[in-house]
Scaffold this motif. Structure first.
Motif, PDB file in Angstrom:
ATOM      1  N   ARG A 168       0.776  -1.480  -0.147  1.00  0.00           N
ATOM      2  CA  ARG A 168      -0.060   0.231   0.129  1.00  0.00           C
ATOM      3  C   ARG A 168       1.091   1.441  -0.139  1.00  0.00           C
ATOM      4  NH1 ARG A 168      -2.538   2.286   3.138  1.00  0.00           N
ATOM      5  NH2 ARG A 168      -4.311   3.089   1.930  1.00  0.00           N
ATOM      6  N   ARG A 169       1.559   1.180   0.910  1.00  0.00           N
ATOM      7  CA  ARG A 169       2.984   2.327   0.469  1.00  0.00           C
ATOM      8  C   ARG A 169       3.381   2.701  -0.578  1.00  0.00           C
ATOM      9  NH1 ARG A 169       8.059   3.467   0.931  1.00  0.00           N
ATOM     10  NH2 ARG A 169       8.726   1.434   0.858  1.00  0.00           N
ATOM     11  N   ARG A 170       3.561   2.099  -1.534  1.00  0.00           N
ATOM     12  CA  ARG A 170       4.268   2.156  -2.086  1.00  0.00           C
ATOM     13  C   ARG A 170       3.297   1.814  -3.706  1.00  0.00           C
ATOM     14  NH1 ARG A 170       9.860  -1.368  -3.115  1.00  0.00           N
ATOM     15  NH2 ARG A 170      10.729  -2.006  -1.165  1.00  0.00           N
ATOM     16  N   THR A 171       2.387   1.941  -3.147  1.00  0.00           N
ATOM     17  CA  THR A 171       1.329   1.778  -4.019  1.00  0.00           C
ATOM     18  C   THR A 171       0.724   3.505  -4.206  1.00  0.00           C
ATOM     19  OG1 THR A 171       0.435  -0.291  -4.236  1.00  0.00           O
ATOM     20  CG2 THR A 171      -0.772   1.570  -5.078  1.00  0.00           C
ATOM     21  N   SER A 172       0.678   3.687  -2.788  1.00  0.00           N
ATOM     22  CA  SER A 172       0.180   5.395  -2.140  1.00  0.00           C
ATOM     23  C   SER A 172       1.396   6.321  -3.151  1.00  0.00           C
ATOM     24  CB  SER A 172       0.617   5.173  -1.093  1.00  0.00           C
ATOM     25  OG  SER A 172      -0.833   4.952  -0.996  1.00  0.00           O
ATOM     26  N   ALA A 173       2.535   5.978  -3.879  1.00  0.00           N
ATOM     27  CA  ALA A 173       3.565   7.027  -4.205  1.00  0.00           C
ATOM     28  C   ALA A 173       2.697   6.822  -5.885  1.00  0.00           C
ATOM     29  CB  ALA A 173       4.663   6.322  -3.918  1.00  0.00           C
ATOM     30  N   ILE A 174       2.330   5.329  -6.679  1.00  0.00           N
ATOM     31  CA  ILE A 174       2.061   6.137  -7.465  1.00  0.00           C
ATOM     32  C   ILE A 174       0.417   6.538  -8.233  1.00  0.00           C
ATOM     33  CG2 ILE A 174       1.446   4.949  -9.531  1.00  0.00           C
ATOM     34  CD1 ILE A 174       3.256   2.171  -8.472  1.00  0.00           C
ATOM     35  N   ALA A 179      -6.399   6.877   3.142  1.00  0.00           N
ATOM     36  CA  ALA A 179      -4.794   6.557   4.457  1.00  0.00           C
ATOM     37  C   ALA A 179      -6.013   5.806   5.203  1.00  0.00           C
ATOM     38  CB  ALA A 179      -4.977   7.758   5.595  1.00  0.00           C
ATOM     39  N   ASP A 180      -7.638   5.720   5.594  1.00  0.00           N
ATOM     40  CA  ASP A 180      -9.021   4.606   6.549  1.00  0.00           C
ATOM     41  C   ASP A 180      -8.631   3.493   5.992  1.00  0.00           C
ATOM     42  OD1 ASP A 180     -10.239   6.460   4.992  1.00  0.00           O
ATOM     43  OD2 ASP A 180     -11.871   6.786   6.283  1.00  0.00           O
ATOM     44  N   GLU A 181      -8.111   2.802   4.867  1.00  0.00           N
ATOM     45  CA  GLU A 181      -8.397   1.597   4.086  1.00  0.00           C
ATOM     46  C   GLU A 181      -8.204   0.634   4.878  1.00  0.00           C
ATOM     47  OE1 GLU A 181      -7.710  -1.015   0.413  1.00  0.00           O
ATOM     48  OE2 GLU A 181      -5.865   0.948   0.648  1.00  0.00           O
ATOM     49  N   VAL A 182      -9.170  -0.291   5.045  1.00  0.00           N
ATOM     50  CA  VAL A 182      -8.508  -1.328   6.313  1.00  0.00           C
ATOM     51  C   VAL A 182      -9.061  -3.203   5.026  1.00  0.00           C
ATOM     52  CG1 VAL A 182      -9.528  -3.200   7.949  1.00  0.00           C
ATOM     53  CG2 VAL A 182      -9.974  -0.162   8.233  1.00  0.00           C
ATOM     54  N   GLU A 227      -3.169  -9.760  -5.736  1.00  0.00           N
ATOM     55  CA  GLU A 227      -4.885  -9.706  -5.277  1.00  0.00           C
ATOM     56  C   GLU A 227      -4.702  -8.266  -4.087  1.00  0.00           C
ATOM     57  OE1 GLU A 227      -6.648 -12.095  -5.177  1.00  0.00           O
ATOM     58  OE2 GLU A 227      -5.022 -13.835  -6.538  1.00  0.00           O
ATOM     59  N   GLY A 228      -3.888  -7.083  -4.052  1.00  0.00           N
ATOM     60  CA  GLY A 228      -4.393  -6.489  -3.213  1.00  0.00           C
ATOM     61  C   GLY A 228      -3.618  -5.490  -3.482  1.00  0.00           C
ATOM     62  N   HIS A 229      -2.498  -4.493  -3.408  1.00  0.00           N
ATOM     63  CA  HIS A 229      -2.244  -3.626  -4.218  1.00  0.00           C
ATOM     64  C   HIS A 229      -1.013  -3.018  -4.538  1.00  0.00           C
ATOM     65  CE1 HIS A 229      -4.540  -2.684  -0.757  1.00  0.00           C
ATOM     66  NE2 HIS A 229      -5.240  -1.516  -1.216  1.00  0.00           N
ATOM     67  N   PRO A 230      -0.421  -3.534  -5.931  1.00  0.00           N
ATOM     68  CA  PRO A 230      -1.477  -2.200  -7.111  1.00  0.00           C
ATOM     69  C   PRO A 230      -2.238  -3.087  -7.585  1.00  0.00           C
ATOM     70  CG  PRO A 230       0.284  -3.009  -7.889  1.00  0.00           C
ATOM     71  CD  PRO A 230       0.792  -3.026  -7.173  1.00  0.00           C
ATOM     72  N   GLY A 231      -2.887  -4.188  -6.878  1.00  0.00           N
ATOM     73  CA  GLY A 231      -3.932  -4.972  -8.056  1.00  0.00           C
ATOM     74  C   GLY A 231      -4.991  -5.709  -7.476  1.00  0.00           C
ATOM     75  N   HIS A 232      -6.042  -6.202  -7.731  1.00  0.00           N
ATOM     76  CA  HIS A 232      -7.311  -6.852  -7.598  1.00  0.00           C
ATOM     77  C   HIS A 232      -8.337  -5.179  -6.742  1.00  0.00           C
ATOM     78  CE1 HIS A 232      -7.133  -9.402 -10.545  1.00  0.00           C
ATOM     79  NE2 HIS A 232      -6.143 -10.451  -9.622  1.00  0.00           N
ATOM     80  N   ILE A 233      -7.651  -4.790  -5.721  1.00  0.00           N
ATOM     81  CA  ILE A 233      -8.248  -4.482  -4.137  1.00  0.00           C
ATOM     82  C   ILE A 233      -8.015  -3.247  -4.799  1.00  0.00           C
ATOM     83  CG2 ILE A 233      -8.120  -3.570  -2.020  1.00  0.00           C
ATOM     84  CD1 ILE A 233      -8.311  -6.672  -1.343  1.00  0.00           C
ATOM     85  N   ALA A 234      -6.732  -2.611  -5.237  1.00  0.00           N
ATOM     86  CA  ALA A 234      -6.778  -1.799  -5.159  1.00  0.00           C
ATOM     87  C   ALA A 234      -7.811  -1.059  -6.057  1.00  0.00           C
ATOM     88  CB  ALA A 234      -4.568  -0.575  -5.774  1.00  0.00           C
ATOM     89  N   LEU A 268      -3.326  -6.580 -14.955  1.00  0.00           N
ATOM     90  CA  LEU A 268      -2.165  -6.005 -13.691  1.00  0.00           C
ATOM     91  C   LEU A 268      -1.787  -6.578 -12.643  1.00  0.00           C
ATOM     92  CD1 LEU A 268      -2.291  -3.523 -12.678  1.00  0.00           C
ATOM     93  CD2 LEU A 268      -4.615  -3.212 -12.125  1.00  0.00           C
ATOM     94  N   GLY A 269      -3.064  -8.081 -12.317  1.00  0.00           N
ATOM     95  CA  GLY A 269      -2.138  -8.251 -11.620  1.00  0.00           C
ATOM     96  C   GLY A 269      -0.962  -9.285 -11.483  1.00  0.00           C
ATOM     97  N   LEU A 270      -0.678  -9.773 -12.590  1.00  0.00           N
ATOM     98  CA  LEU A 270       0.104 -10.337 -12.895  1.00  0.00           C
ATOM     99  C   LEU A 270       1.892  -9.542 -12.337  1.00  0.00           C
ATOM    100  CD1 LEU A 270      -0.697 -13.728 -15.237  1.00  0.00           C
ATOM    101  CD2 LEU A 270      -0.599 -13.449 -12.847  1.00  0.00           C
ATOM    102  N   HIS A 271       1.741  -8.493 -12.880  1.00  0.00           N
ATOM    103  CA  HIS A 271       2.033  -7.351 -12.878  1.00  0.00           C
ATOM    104  C   HIS A 271       2.471  -6.329 -11.964  1.00  0.00           C
ATOM    105  CE1 HIS A 271       4.200  -7.029 -16.995  1.00  0.00           C
ATOM    106  NE2 HIS A 271       3.130  -7.848 -17.427  1.00  0.00           N
ATOM    107  N   ALA A 272       1.948  -6.641 -10.748  1.00  0.00           N
ATOM    108  CA  ALA A 272       1.790  -5.945  -9.559  1.00  0.00           C
ATOM    109  C   ALA A 272       3.070  -5.747  -8.803  1.00  0.00           C
ATOM    110  CB  ALA A 272      -0.010  -6.389  -8.720  1.00  0.00           C
TER     111      ALA A 272
END
Length: 404
Positions: A168-174, A179-182, A227-234, A268-272
């Protein structure tokens, strides 16, 4: 008589729900991620299921009048064509898998040459620790050396939480994330997947991990980023906020999975992992934060090269799906998976059971072809801007192909 955009979207959602109900009713599982109005879902659940032929007619009616401009209309029409193709198959109209993929996924597929897999094997040979035995034996030994057994998965939720925080920290740079995502991790049993990311709305998501399988810690960031960031959930979270909440594009909450958008999602998921951990950064992070604590010292392997080859070898699954569609025997398909995807006999038979589920022979084409499509499209000077587009825009595979 002209329909309003709201009426059209209701009819689109109802068609997707009806098709999903028919497929789920035949014990094949859901092919729809639905977060639209509950009254539309209730209508479909409480009605007598219409015949498949009427579903084809409904799709034709939607295509005859798409009340949205330019790209949005083109995007929706592509997804209605996917629904129409599935409805036709439900009504007994079979197409060869390649043609079916063109209708549903919006991609051109063909049998991939084994030379491609030979190149992958050569890359894997260079990336794995030097030892005796076949390439398949060395790959399985590498996985075993980094694996938490299925009866010792207690630390895994903590490790997934740690990986989620970093991805998440690295995806947020893109692209900025709330901030309140759980995001929580849940271990589940009795499922056919290794892991799945589920955005539940309200900035809450869950990464489900199959507790019946051993977990390869060398894959921790590969899985969590996918599955998460920067993949499906993001992607789900950002598109819901940008497209639904800001632009009113309700169709983003009606996501039919046998459709063009999922080619891009799986690509995207496979490149995430590589997006947020370029080069050897994933391996370095794992060495510092995970592997040493679990008694897994460096072994000279190249995690990034191994994961890239794993992505490429999804092409083997694509070939097997097409071979199965041609009527090839089970033994031949299992042998092909073992030879080229380097699966054990048990893994090959398990893979074939997954491919036999209705829709999966089609869906599995999304992995290799989505990965390959993005591999070329992201190799550009404006790579970061293109990643943002993948996460926030409604794109079709045709939008990512170079102009001729």
């Amino acid at each position: 008589m002209a329909v309003t955009s709201r009426e059209w979207l209701r009819n689109y959602a109802v068609l997707a729900l009806r098709i999903n109900r028919q497929m789920a009713g035949s014990a094949t599982g859901t092919v729809l991620i639905y977060r639209g109005p509950q009254e539309w879902r209730a209508r479909v659940e409480n009605e007598e299921p219409p015949p498949a032929g009427r579903l084809v007619d409904s799709a034709e009616a939607l295509l005859a009048q798409v009340p949205f401009p330019s790209h949005r209309g083109r995007y929706l029409a592509a997804h209605v064509r996917a629904l129409r193709a599935v409805a036709r198959r439900l009504s007994g109209q079979e197409l060869p898998l390649a043609e079916y993929a063109g209708e549903c996924l919006g991609i051109s597929v063909r049998r991939l040459p084994e030379e491609l897999f030979e190149q992958g094997h050569a890359a894997l040979d260079a990336a794995l620790p030097r030892s005796g035995g076949s390439l398949a034996h060395r790959l399985h030994a590498w996985k075993t050396a980094h694996t938490l057994p299925s009866d010792r998965l207690d630390p895994l939720t903590v490790l997934v939480d740690r990986a989620v925080a970093e991805t998440r920290r690295r995806t947020s740079a893109i692209v900025p994330l709330p901030a309140d995502e759980v995001v929580q991790c849940r271990l589940v049993s009795g499922v056919h997947f290794r892991a799945a990311g589920d955005y539940e709305g309200g900035l809450r998501s869950t990464i489900h991990i199959n507790r019946d399988l051993p977990f390869n810690l060398a894959d921790l960031l590969y899985v969590v980023a996918h599955e998460g960031h920067p993949g499906h959930i993001a992607e789900s979270l950002l598109k819901e906020r940008r497209l639904v909440e800001e632009q009113g594009r309700l169709e983003q909450r009606v996501r039919f999975m046998l459709a063009p958008s999922f080619v891009i999602s799986e690509g995207l998921g496979l490149h995430a992992q590589n997006i947020v951990f370029p080069g050897d950064e994933a391996q370095a992070w794992l060495a510092d934060h995970v592997l040493a604590a679990h008694g897994m010292p460096p072994d000279g392997s190249d995690f990034a090269a191994i994961h890239r080859t794993q992505n490429l070898l999804f092409g083997v699954w694509a070939n097997v799906a097409m071979m199965a569609d041609e009527g090839r025997r089970h033994a031949e398909l299992a042998a092909y998976l073992s030879r080229w995807a380097l699966l054990s006999e048990a893994e090959a038979h398990a893979a074939l059971s997954v491919l036999r589920a209705t829709g999966m022979a089609l869906y599995v084409l999304s992995y290799f072809h989505g990965w390959q499509l993005l591999d070329s499209w992201l190799a550009a000077p404006d790579r970061t801007a293109r990643i943002r587009r993948l996460l926030t825009e409604q794109l079709l595979p045709v939008d990512l192909r170079p102009a001729h």
